[in-house]
Design a protein around this motif. Structure first.
Motif, mmCIF file in Angstrom:
data_model
loop_
_atom_site.group_PDB
_atom_site.id
_atom_site.type_symbol
_atom_site.label_atom_id
_atom_site.label_comp_id
_atom_site.label_asym_id
_atom_site.label_seq_id
_atom_site.Cartn_x
_atom_site.Cartn_y
_atom_site.Cartn_z
ATOM 1 N N SER B 81 0.830 -1.206 0.000
ATOM 2 C CA SER B 81 0.000 0.000 0.000
ATOM 3 C C SER B 81 0.862 1.252 0.000
ATOM 4 N N LEU B 82 2.090 1.135 0.501
ATOM 5 C CA LEU B 82 2.944 2.322 0.548
ATOM 6 C C LEU B 82 3.479 2.694 -0.827
ATOM 7 N N LEU B 83 3.362 1.774 -1.780
ATOM 8 C CA LEU B 83 3.904 2.045 -3.110
ATOM 9 C C LEU B 83 2.894 2.710 -4.030
ATOM 10 N N ILE B 84 1.627 2.709 -3.641
ATOM 11 C CA ILE B 84 0.616 3.224 -4.567
ATOM 12 C C ILE B 84 -0.051 4.457 -3.973
ATOM 13 N N PRO B 85 -0.542 5.328 -4.854
ATOM 14 C CA PRO B 85 -1.273 6.481 -4.337
ATOM 15 C C PRO B 85 -2.689 6.072 -3.942
ATOM 16 N N VAL B 146 -1.178 -3.988 -17.965
ATOM 17 C CA VAL B 146 -1.864 -2.786 -17.485
ATOM 18 C C VAL B 146 -0.840 -1.739 -17.075
ATOM 19 N N PHE B 147 0.176 -2.181 -16.349
ATOM 20 C CA PHE B 147 1.184 -1.232 -15.884
ATOM 21 C C PHE B 147 1.975 -0.648 -17.051
ATOM 22 N N ILE B 148 2.228 -1.470 -18.076
ATOM 23 C CA ILE B 148 2.984 -0.927 -19.209
ATOM 24 C C ILE B 148 2.164 0.142 -19.931
ATOM 25 N N VAL B 149 0.856 -0.104 -20.059
ATOM 26 C CA VAL B 149 0.015 0.916 -20.694
ATOM 27 C C VAL B 149 0.146 2.228 -19.936
ATOM 28 N N LEU B 150 0.062 2.140 -18.610
ATOM 29 C CA LEU B 150 0.121 3.362 -17.812
ATOM 30 C C LEU B 150 1.510 3.987 -17.881
ATOM 31 N N ALA B 151 2.541 3.137 -17.907
ATOM 32 C CA ALA B 151 3.898 3.672 -17.997
ATOM 33 C C ALA B 151 4.080 4.396 -19.320
ATOM 34 N N ARG B 152 3.506 3.848 -20.346
ATOM 35 C CA ARG B 152 3.625 4.455 -21.665
ATOM 36 C C ARG B 152 2.920 5.805 -21.713
ATOM 37 N N LEU B 153 1.768 5.852 -21.078
ATOM 38 C CA LEU B 153 1.009 7.107 -21.101
ATOM 39 C C LEU B 153 1.666 8.172 -20.231
ATOM 40 N N SER B 154 2.251 7.744 -19.105
ATOM 41 C CA SER B 154 2.794 8.752 -18.192
ATOM 42 C C SER B 154 4.273 8.991 -18.429
ATOM 43 N N PHE B 163 -0.045 6.461 -11.730
ATOM 44 C CA PHE B 163 -1.417 6.735 -11.293
ATOM 45 C C PHE B 163 -1.540 8.173 -10.813
ATOM 46 N N GLY B 164 -0.659 9.041 -11.298
ATOM 47 C CA GLY B 164 -0.612 10.397 -10.764
ATOM 48 C C GLY B 164 -1.373 11.391 -11.606
ATOM 49 N N GLN B 165 -0.809 12.590 -11.698
ATOM 50 C CA GLN B 165 -1.510 13.714 -12.312
ATOM 51 C C GLN B 165 -1.798 13.492 -13.798
ATOM 52 N N THR B 166 -0.893 12.763 -14.482
ATOM 53 C CA THR B 166 -1.048 12.663 -15.933
ATOM 54 C C THR B 166 -2.250 11.828 -16.337
ATOM 55 N N LEU B 240 -6.253 1.100 -6.841
ATOM 56 C CA LEU B 240 -5.756 1.316 -8.207
ATOM 57 C C LEU B 240 -6.920 1.464 -9.179
ATOM 58 N N VAL B 241 -7.923 0.593 -9.022
ATOM 59 C CA VAL B 241 -9.082 0.668 -9.923
ATOM 60 C C VAL B 241 -9.774 2.013 -9.773
ATOM 61 N N VAL B 242 -9.973 2.416 -8.528
ATOM 62 C CA VAL B 242 -10.700 3.669 -8.289
ATOM 63 C C VAL B 242 -9.909 4.853 -8.819
ATOM 64 N N ARG B 243 -8.601 4.794 -8.640
ATOM 65 C CA ARG B 243 -7.767 5.890 -9.135
ATOM 66 C C ARG B 243 -7.861 5.983 -10.657
#
Lengths: 212, 306, 656
Positions: B81-85, B146-154, B163-166, B240-243
């Motif tokens: 839990s400490l690794l995720i927003p 899923v994580f690669i998609v997000l890494a690619r986008l951010s 899972f941040g501002q971007t 993560l889903v909610v974010r």
């Protein structure tokens, strides 16, 4: 408009996946009807409202969304089959192959020398992917009815390709294609009925006994 | 430094305080659907509290591994839990490549849960262990895609930034991919937390279930820790889903946190509805569905690769 | 360099001393094992010096062999491979003093010490002929170690397969060295830099020769067929040495030779990646089906070699594409995983040996419940299992973290076909990771946990202190690697400088630093301790009662009802894996109300061996048998052969 169009095309791909992974014929036919319905919206969204597109959409909807599924439903009622039990290639492998083919279609279409206005649209990759799905379906399934489904998906792919050319293509040609399709399905259902009566199964494997 | 400590406290507060509530919400929703009153919302709190005060019965065949299962099962979601927003609250710890650590951290808890189940020598628990390790084997690629998609986008490789501002702006540019991975991540959450249609958290003795059968022999504080750990894991993946679902900010921190909590509760309600209207899948269909989901996430990645 | 010679001297003396006919096997063990320990200590100092030194130490003596010279070179790359060699050699020797106490193991220590010498010579040789000489010595000594139990037919069969495979590979190496020597004018590695002038298909053919030659030793798919038979046949500390170190010397050879080549084309990397991921998937799938613990571990070696190859292939690929950060990550991942695999795989083999020692069987189905009788061995196997599953806080995660990072970074930044392959590889690697978890929980759960499955397992005994301390040392090293990933990276960096200077400078930068992994490992241990003390605190209030496992109302559960090794992997087999890997099972079906006693046979032979190599070699044998007609048994005919050969040779010589 463009976002909606892209979303619909993606939905077409998701339906392709579903078709490859599902064994129940009823839901497959429903899905194909749904896909046909989506496809009939495409000319309107892509080229705006005009007599030409309205006619095309209407005919496509009637045929792909209603008439052909109805024929297929009647056919499976007549021959009493509910599901494809033994595909030549299993469901998970076909699904994987389908995804790879779709990925290939997307990557390949990125390299095609398309005119600039088409290079960003999803028509080409989705059309290619749908064609590949139809092929896979034709190759991997045994029953005549699923073969017919594969043929329909294949035709859907061609329809999506045709969207790029709607402006240029005369109405007559398109209606001809759609009519061909209807006749094809007619013939298929009659053939299925005959196969069923002759061999009392629906496996197309039995057709090999027709060779010399 | 001060923000990090603040984030840490908020994280721990949300994690420890909120996690058992979600299960209560799911239970209440299901009860409403079935026309019952159902257990109180805070039932899991009561259960855990009661179990922490009880004695234990331990099987004679077991060793320290059996006791290690609950310990790892509680420590892993805590660290993860400490690794995720948590919604607007950034992750207290983040570094480039922490997504890989995150995935393998859950591998650690799976390793010990399965071993603890096998330690009893019962065939039921062995069955649960097999299913757990086999099915999660198919869920893991999905998580990576899923994580690669997000890494690619951010353009970043830490979960906090992914899972941040971007995320809010990415919804404008790559909505289809994000929609697909939202579905995939939701399904992974269902699998990892053993919800219907993959597993039935309510049955205890049918040969259909996965997680519940592995903890049959645990009792007392051990069982309490397992329940608490499972609730935390649910919160972590759910966050993560909610974010992903609610990426925006209103600018007001307190309001954002409330929105996030609301999102979590909403997700719990959705799961309750799903559990009420769906049946559990046949066991042999589960691998097929999981492969399908990983292919879906793969496809969402291909959409971006183009 | 001097310490290396000292180590060889000690090892050589020990080998000679152990060969003498001592009255008691204990003396042999003390002489042989003791000299191995001392030799390895001295060798470790040499490796440490090689890692620290900035320049390579060289040594050269003339040798009467044509084209050969006794020249050695100890640089960062050699030292990087010497390090695991001497560590495993040391703990293996310690372990072996207790493990090998049989009369028929007379020459065991001689072969063991000679194997250590020849392996160290392979990684330090700087001349082609010396390299081949050491390579052959390594193959032969390890062959003799494999057939230690030469009275068992399957062991001898495994030994022959191994000898055949390794010599087919060596033939390719001979071809390579002869070609390279002809091109460069000398077999000294110093002149091999001329190879970088080669272009076109020649260099690719040379690379393929290397790949087959070294690949047959490294056990890359599909040349791995000897490995699952030979590694289990050897005594456990030798299996550890072979799986942990010997297969790596082949990787060393590949890397060393590739460092002489011009910058490799991208397709070499692609080929290595393909072979690597196929081997990884195949190896781990087969490992999940084996009943024999050591065979399962041997297949897992095939898997890990596949992962190393994947990382190195990805490095070559990205280097050719000019992506230095990704190349650095992949290279670091490959090298670190190589080092880590040497440690944890040896630990697991030693643990498996200890289980065999204690319970008297290699069969998972005859173990069970050993954790109670053998707590230290059990704990060590759990540590090794966690390390091989790449779970924190152990070292396995560090290597895999780098490999994943390389793949994820290129998947997230490249587009089109360039990004497609890393994405696929990530998916497969994650699948492999999940399967490793199945394999390890299976070994731990079936062998160590639950109830004893045989009377022998119920009477198992714990290993003595030499075996235990050997395992503990390796487990501590695994833990240390997980807690101090920076040190691992630093060690790998010394080897990387020689392979890829462009990306090696990134090893010390902040871009790829794994320092957070160490911190996270510490935090994890802290969290575990906190949860543990909480558990103890709560337990203090209540009572702990012991009872039998709840059997759903059934009062007499027996070990035959608990999950077995076969049933544990059945779901993965039917749900995930390709049906071509499904093991053969016969019988076991009961029919009727009063079934007779039935037996159930379950075997998982290697499909590549059974369906490809065996038919191939049988066909070859058929052709060769036709040549037997030449062997008529008639002396006069033989003399005619000699005469005609002489005439032909004279004629040929006259033509030139």
């Amino acid at each position: 408009m463009d976002t909606l169009l892209n979303l619909l095309l993606l939905l077409v791909i998701l339906l392709n996946f579903f078709l490859l992974g599902s064994s129940r014929l009823v839901s497959c036919i429903r899905t194909i009807a749904f896909q046909g319905g989506i496809l009939s919206l495409l000319p309107l969204l892509a080229h705006g409202f005009s007599g030409h597109t309205l006619f095309l959409a209407g005919v496509a909807f009637l045929l792909k969304g209603i008439a052909i599924p109805y024929l297929l439903f009647r056919a499976i009622r007549q021959v009493h089959i509910r599901r494809e039990v033994e595909p030549l290639i299993g469901y998970v492998p076909t699904l994987i192959l389908g995804t790879l083919a779709t990925a290939g279609a997307f990557i390949f279409s990125g390299r095609l020398p398309l005119i600039p206005e088409h290079s960003q649209s999803l028509f080409v990759p989705v059309g290619l992917a749908t064609l590949a799905t139809g092929f896979l379906m034709l190759i991997s399934r045994r029953k005549a009815i699923t073969q017919a489904l594969g043929y329909l998906i294949f035709e859907n792919g061609i329809f999506i390709f045709g969207m790029l050319l709607t402006e240029a293509m005369p109405l007559m040609v398109e209606s001809g294609v759609l009519l061909d399709l209807l006749v094809g399905v007619f013939v298929m259902t009659i053939l299925m009925h005959q196969i069923n009566r002759e061999f009392s199964t629906m496996n197309t494997d039995n057709l090999t006994s027709l060779k010399e | 430094m001060r923000t990090t400590i603040l984030q840490l406290f908020l994280h721990l507060f949300l994690l420890f305080g909120l996690s058992p509530l979600l299960s209560g919400v799911i239970g209440k929703t299901k009860a409403l659907f079935a026309g019952r009153v159902g257990p109180p919302l805070l039932q899991l709190y009561f259960d855990i509290w009661k179990l922490f005060g009880k004695g234990m019965v331990i099987s004679r065949t077991t060793t320290w591994i059996f006791r290690a299962g609950p310990v790892v099962g509680l420590a892993v979601p805590l660290l993860a839990s400490l690794l995720i927003p948590f919604g607007p609250v950034g992750a207290p710890i983040s570094f480039s490549g922490d997504l890989i650590f995150f995935v393998y951290l859950f591998g650690l808890s799976r390793f010990f849960t399965a071993c603890a189940a096998l330690d009893t020598g019962s065939s039921f628990e062995g069955m649960g262990a097999v299913r757990e390790v086999t099915f999660s084997c198919l869920a893991e690629p999905t998580l990576f895609f899923v994580f690669i998609v997000l890494a690619r986008l951010s353009g970043s490789f830490s979960l906090d930034a992914m899972f941040g501002q971007t995320l809010a702006t990415s919804w404008h540019t790559a909505a289809p991919s994000l929609l697909l991975i939202l579905v995939c991540l939701f399904i992974v959450t269902l699998v990892e937390n053993c919800r219907i249609p993959f597993d039935d958290p309510n049955t205890h003795l049918e040969l259909t279930m996965i997680h519940e059968v592995m903890v049959l022999d645990h009792s007392g504080p051990d069982l309490g820790m397992i329940l608490y750990g499972a609730a935390m894991k649910f919160l972590v993946l759910g966050a993560l889903v909610v974010r992903l679902f609610l990426p925006g900010t209103t600018g007001n921190m307190a309001l954002d946190i409330l929105l996030f909590i609301g999102g979590l509760l909403f997700m719990a309600v959705v799961i309750g509805v799903i559990e009420s209207v769906m049946a559990r899948l046949r066991l042999l269909r589960i691998p097929q569905l999981l492969v399908g989901v990983s292919l879906l996430s793969f496809f969402s990645l291909i959409l971006l690769l183009r | 360099m001097n310490f290396l010679f000292l180590s060889w001297l000690v090892l050589g003396l020990g080998a000679c001393a152990a060969a003498l006919p001592w009255r008691s096997s204990k003396i042999t063990a003390i002489l042989g094992g003791g000299s191995a320990v001392l030799g390895c200590l001295s060798g470790l100092i040499a490796a440490g010096q090689g890692l620290v030194a900035d320049t390579a130490a060289t040594f050269s003596l003339p040798w009467s062999m044509p084209g050969g010279s006794f020249s050695l070179r100890l640089d960062g790359l050699s030292a990087f491979f010497l390090l695991p060699l001497f560590i495993i050699g040391l703990v293996g020797a310690l372990y072996g003093t207790e493990y090998m106490q049989k009369e028929k193991a007379r020459l065991h220590w001689t072969w063991y010490n000679l194997l250590l010498i020849s392996m160290a010579m392979v990684v330090t040789a700087a001349n082609g002929l010396l390299f081949l000489f050491a390579w052959e010595c390594m193959s032969l000594t390890s062959f003799f170690l494999v057939i230690t139990e030469y009275d068992l037919p399957e062991v001898v069969a495994a030994g022959w397969t191994y000898l055949l495979a390794t010599h087919l590979g060596a033939a390719c190496l001979f071809a390579f060295f002869l070609t390279a020597g002809a091109f460069c004018g000398s077999l000294d590695f110093a002149s091999f830099h001329l190879l970088s002038r080669l272009t076109g298909p020649v260099i690719s053919v040379l690379f393929l020769l290397l790949l087959v030659g070294f690949g047959s030793k490294a056990g890359i798919f599909p040349l791995h067929v000897w490995l699952p038979d030979a590694h289990p046949a050897a005594p456990s500390h030798v299996s550890a040495l072979m799986s942990g170190v010997m297969v790596k010397t082949a990787i060393y050879g590949l890397l060393r030779m590739c460092s002489f080549f011009p910058v490799s084309p991208a397709w070499w990397g692609g080929l290595l990646m393909t072979i690597g991921i196929t081997g990884a998937l195949f190896g781990i799938a087969m490992a999940a089906m084996q009943r024999d613990v050591k065979r399962s571990l041997a297949y897992s070696t095939v898997e890990n070699v596949g992962i190393i190859l994947l990382a190195l292939g990805f490095w070559m690929h990205s280097r050719a594409a000019g992506q230095h950060v990704v190349a650095a990550l992949a290279l670091a991942g490959g090298l670190i995983h190589l080092l880590n695999h040497a440690l944890f795989k040896s630990l697991l083999f030693l643990g498996a040996g200890s289980l065999m020692h204690g319970s008297g069987s290699r069969d998972l189905g005859r173990m069970g419940g050993l954790m109670r009788r053998m707590p230290v061995t059990g704990l060590m196997i759990v540590c090794g299992g966690m390390a091989i599953c790449a779970l924190p806080p152990f070292n396995g995660l560090v290597g895999e973290w780098f490999i994943y990072r390389a793949l994820v970074e290129s998947a997230a930044t490249l587009s089109g076909l360039g990004g497609f392959f890393p994405v696929m590889l990530v998916g497969f690697l994650a699948l492999v990771g999940g399967l490793v978890l199945i394999v390890m929980t299976r070994i731990i759960g079936i062998a160590l946990l639950g109830v004893p499955r045989s009377p022998a397992a119920a009477q198992a005994h714990e290993a003595g202190w030499p075996m235990r301390s050997a395992m503990i040392a390796l487990a501590l090293l695994c833990l240390a690697g997980g807690l101090m990933p920076i040190q691992l990276l630093r060690v790998a960096g010394r080897a990387a400088v020689l392979l890829d200077p462009d990306s090696a400078h990134l090893f010390t930068s902040q871009v790829i630093t794994p320092s957070w992994l160490g911190i996270m490992a510490l935090l994890l241990i802290g969290a575990l301790l906190a949860a543990f003390s909480f558990n103890r605190w709560r337990q203090g209030r209540g009572t702990v009662a012991a009872a039998s496992t709840w059997g759903c109302g059934f009062a007499f559960p027996s070990s035959r009802m608990s999950y077995s090794a076969e049933s544990y992997s059945e779901l993965a087999q039917s749900g995930i894996l390709c049906s071509c890997l499904t093991p053969e099972s016969r019988d076991g079906r009961t029919i009727g109300f009063f079934p007779m006693i039935r037996s159930f046979v379950f075997t998982a032979p290697d499909p590549v061996l059974e369906k490809f190599f065996k038919p191939l070699f049988q066909r070859l044998a058929g052709y060769c048998r036709r040549c037997c007609r030449l062997q008529s048994g008639n002396l006069h005919i033989y003399l005619l052969y000699v005469f005609s050969a002489t005439v032909l040779l004279l004629f040929w010589a006259g033509q030139r």
